[in-house]
Design an enzyme around this catalytic site. Structure first.
Site, PDB file in Angstrom:
ATOM      1  N   SER A   1     -69.663-116.866  83.250  1.00 26.15           N
ATOM      2  CA  SER A   1     -68.626-118.028  83.224  1.00 26.15           C
ATOM      3  C   SER A   1     -68.268-118.780  84.387  1.00 26.15           C
ATOM      4  O   SER A   1     -69.001-119.326  85.066  1.00 26.15           O
ATOM      5  CB  SER A   1     -67.413-117.558  82.004  1.00 26.15           C
TER       6      SER A   1
ATOM      7  N   ALA B   1     -54.398-123.412  78.741  1.00 25.38           N
ATOM      8  CA  ALA B   1     -54.322-124.784  79.516  1.00 25.38           C
ATOM      9  C   ALA B   1     -55.659-124.936  80.362  1.00 25.38           C
ATOM     10  O   ALA B   1     -55.819-126.047  80.742  1.00 25.38           O
ATOM     11  CB  ALA B   1     -53.089-124.499  80.652  1.00 25.38           C
TER      12      ALA B   1
ATOM     13  N   GLY C   1     -58.089-110.850  84.346  1.00 24.80           N
ATOM     14  CA  GLY C   1     -59.003-109.772  83.424  1.00 24.80           C
ATOM     15  C   GLY C   1     -60.761-110.146  83.890  1.00 24.80           C
ATOM     16  O   GLY C   1     -61.445-109.674  83.477  1.00 24.80           O
TER      17      GLY C   1
HETATM   18  C1  G16 Z   1     -62.075-116.061  80.391  1.00 25.13           C
HETATM   19  C2  G16 Z   1     -61.446-115.955  79.173  1.00 25.13           C
HETATM   20  C3  G16 Z   1     -60.154-116.979  78.994  1.00 25.13           C
HETATM   21  C4  G16 Z   1     -59.575-116.868  80.213  1.00 25.13           C
HETATM   22  C5  G16 Z   1     -60.337-116.528  81.335  1.00 25.13           C
HETATM   23  C6  G16 Z   1     -59.448-116.269  82.859  1.00 25.13           C
HETATM   24  O1  G16 Z   1     -62.690-117.465  80.515  1.00 25.13           O
HETATM   25  O2  G16 Z   1     -62.388-116.264  77.778  1.00 25.13           O
HETATM   26  O3  G16 Z   1     -59.510-117.014  77.703  1.00 25.13           O
HETATM   27  O4  G16 Z   1     -58.407-117.542  80.103  1.00 25.13           O
HETATM   28  O5  G16 Z   1     -61.469-115.844  81.587  1.00 25.13           O
HETATM   29  O6  G16 Z   1     -59.054-115.151  82.547  1.00 25.13           O
HETATM   30  P1  G16 Z   1     -58.331-114.236  83.734  1.00 25.13           P
HETATM   31  O7  G16 Z   1     -57.040-115.213  84.114  1.00 25.13           O
HETATM   32  O8  G16 Z   1     -57.842-112.881  82.875  1.00 25.13           O
HETATM   33  O9  G16 Z   1     -59.255-114.016  84.926  1.00 25.13           O
HETATM   34  P2  G16 Z   1     -63.949-117.642  80.942  1.00 25.13           P
HETATM   35  O10 G16 Z   1     -64.562-119.190  80.762  1.00 25.13           O
HETATM   36  O11 G16 Z   1     -64.205-117.365  82.249  1.00 25.13           O
HETATM   37  O12 G16 Z   1     -64.948-116.791  80.151  1.00 25.13           O
END
Ligand code: G16
Length: 550
Positions: free
Chosen positions: A69, A377, A507
């Protein structure tokens, strides 16, 4: 119990996807995510796990998306998709971590544990859909997933290059026998484009200027896919596509995460005064909008909070016009700008809920309402309609006694339901919905922006030796460990006006995230910096001490 043939196939195949001894990874906010070079065994094993999950769900199709992502190009990752197209149930995240981390000689034992604990009938058929993003590592890693699926005797379908939300959509369509749509990329374009065209038909005075939109594809899979979608829109949306992957690097100085965190436009795009622009992230499950203001060319960001506000306002108006009594709520996270929460609760009179970060949490909370609008957000979000809500809308559409206003509102609601990808946040579907709403309301991007004014805010990252030392409570708004950190944050927040700050371990990246908002940008920047220093000091910061923002 694993059958003998399955046992042997897994044993042999796993030798081709060996696990580096001692490597331990965690199923995070949205699956496993780390440097691509560490993931071959994880992918193979997620193929195995998806086959088990399929059998556990009586042969329903499970999805496996290979993507990291918003992370840099050199990372990769994997997201598991449950039968209704939502993120895999949290109970199985634990199994995913156990199976991924089992040493080579413990893999069959780890699989056997899942089979026993979940009482899985291994003689059932199983099916897995696989998709991947544009990262160069994704080709070989998705093959590893397919190897795992076939080692456990499951059927697979490889969709190749798709956006993450497209794969979620395919899984749901397939498992609902076409009720939700056709499980093909063509079916996805056709369903969404028809709904979009029906909606914009109700806005007959749209000018060519209003039909134009600049899109930053983050040099990712969203770029070719939004082009394919545009071809189905018969000129109703004319897209200028930037960062289409032809030259620049994935997510590098571009994409939704960059724009949101840096609060500035991506490179490679011309932001003309007053014109609408949007950015996708690397796998097109997030979107943010922005424009450059006429006064001093200031950059204006319309993030997930502004998107949720626009969508919930629109839906609330339609419900009133249709005379439908359905409860509507907006689900946010701690990152939601304080102004957005106040506006939704005090002005819009909408119920607002706050959950932990991760769309899986927001999705779950949104399911408690007739209509649940959920957005982080950072631009990740969608809308869920309960079965009863959809049924009431359908019934009303058939009511011969409806007056014209009710009829129109009901038709708009029906098409809105069709336009939304209810499985997960979807940049393409969200973009079309936003464009349709702006057209129907005859609203400019400036008017949308003016619904409320964001409190100035800042997000920073701090490197620590072990981010798991930070534990949080109250939907991540308070740090319960390490000791003293929350007191330090409280003390700092008290010295600013209208201020708020929190920290949480990411995460998806090996960092601690820091968020601060306050009355002025300078205060938000200073507060974020001071809180970063507290994290660095109290949670084992590594490398250079965090520097002031300016
Ligand atoms: C993923 C999750 C999102 C989250 C983001 C950042 O997004 O699907 O819900 O907001 O990671 O997460 P963290 O702050 O725990 O790193 P994506 O678009 O990277 O798959």
């Amino acid at each position: 119990m694993l059958k003998m043939a399955q046992f042997e196939a897994v044993s042999q195949q796993s030798l081709l996807h060996p696990k580096p001894a001692g490597l331990a990874l965690q199923y995070g906010t949205a699956g496993f995510r780390t440097h691509a070079g560490h993931l071959d065994h994880v992918m193979f094993r997620m193929g195995l796990l998806a086959a088990l999950r399929s059998r556990k769900t009586r042969g329903a199709t499970i999805g496996v998306m290979v993507t990291a992502s918003h992370n840099p190009e050199e990372d990769n990752g994997v997201k598991l998709i449950d039968p209704m197209g939502e993120m895999v149930t949290p109970a199985w995240e634990g199994y995913a971590t156990q199976v991924a981390n089992a040493e080579q000689d413990g893999l069959l034992g780890a699989l056997g544990h899942v089979v026993d604990a979940e009482d899985i009938d291994m003689s059932l058929d199983a099916s897995v859909f696989v998709g991947r993003d544009t990262r160069s590592s994704s080709v070989i890693l998705s093959q590893a997933v397919l190897d795992g699926v076939s080692a456990l005797g499951a059927q697979s379908k490889d969709y190749g290059l798709v956006t993450t939300p497209q794969l979620h959509y395919m899984v749901r369509c397939h498992n609902t026998q076409g009720d939700y749509g056709e499980a093909t990329v063509e079916g996805y374009y056709s369903k969404l484009s028809q709904a979009f065209i029906q909606l914009t038909r109700n806005a007959p005075n749209r000018t060519d200027d209003q039909k134009r939109l600049s899109v930053d594809g983050a040099n990712g899979v969203g770029a070719p896919k939004v082009r394919e979608m545009e071809a189905h829109l018969h000129g109703e949306l004319q897209i200028s596509l930037f960062n289409d992957g032809a030259a620049g690097r994935l997510n590098h100085q571009c994409g939704a995460d960059h724009v949101k965190v840096q609060q500035r436009p991506p490179t490679g795009i011309q932001v003309r005064v007053g014109e609408r622009c949007c950015s996708f992230d690397g796998d097109a499950d997030r979107i943010v909008y922005y424009y450059s203001g006429a006064e001093e060319g200031r950059f204006h960001l319309l993030d997930g909070d502004k998107i949720a506000t626009l969508i919930s306002t629109f839906l609330k108006e339609l419900l009133t016009q249709a005379g439908l009594d359905l409860d509507i709520a907006v689900v946010q996270t701690a990152y939601a700008n304080g102004s957005s929460t106040r506006y939704l609760e005090d002005t819009m009179k909408v119920t607002v809920r706050c959950t932990k970060t991760g769309v899986k949490h927001l999705h779950h909370e949104a399911q408690h309402f007739d209509i649940g609008v959920y957005f982080e957000a950072n631009g990740h979000g969608t809308v869920l309609f309960s079965k009863e809500a959809e049924q009431k809308i359908r019934q009303l559409a058939l009511d011969p006694n409806s007056n014209d206003e009710r009829k129109r509102a009901t038709v708009l609601l029906q098409n809105t339901v069709h336009l939304i990808n209810q499985t997960v946040g979807d940049a393409i579907s969200d973009m079309l919905l936003i464009e349709a709403i702006l057209a129907l309301k005859g609203m400019t991007v400036q008017q949308w922006d003016a619904m409320y004014t964001d409190l100035p805010n800042r997000q920073l990252k701090v490197k620590v030796s072990d981010r798991r030392l930070i534990d949080t409570a109250d939907a991540e708004r308070r740090a319960v460990s390490p000791p003293g950190l929350q007191d330090a944050i409280d003390g700092l927040v008290r010295s600013y006006t209208q201020a708020r700050s929190f920290v949480r371990p990411s995460g998806t990246e090996d960092v601690v995230r820091v968020y601060a908002e306050a009355e002025t940008q300078e205060s938000a920047d200073d507060l974020a910096h001071e809180v970063s220093l507290a994290v660095y000091r109290l949670a084992g910061g590594v490398g250079d001490q965090p520097k002031p923002v300016h």
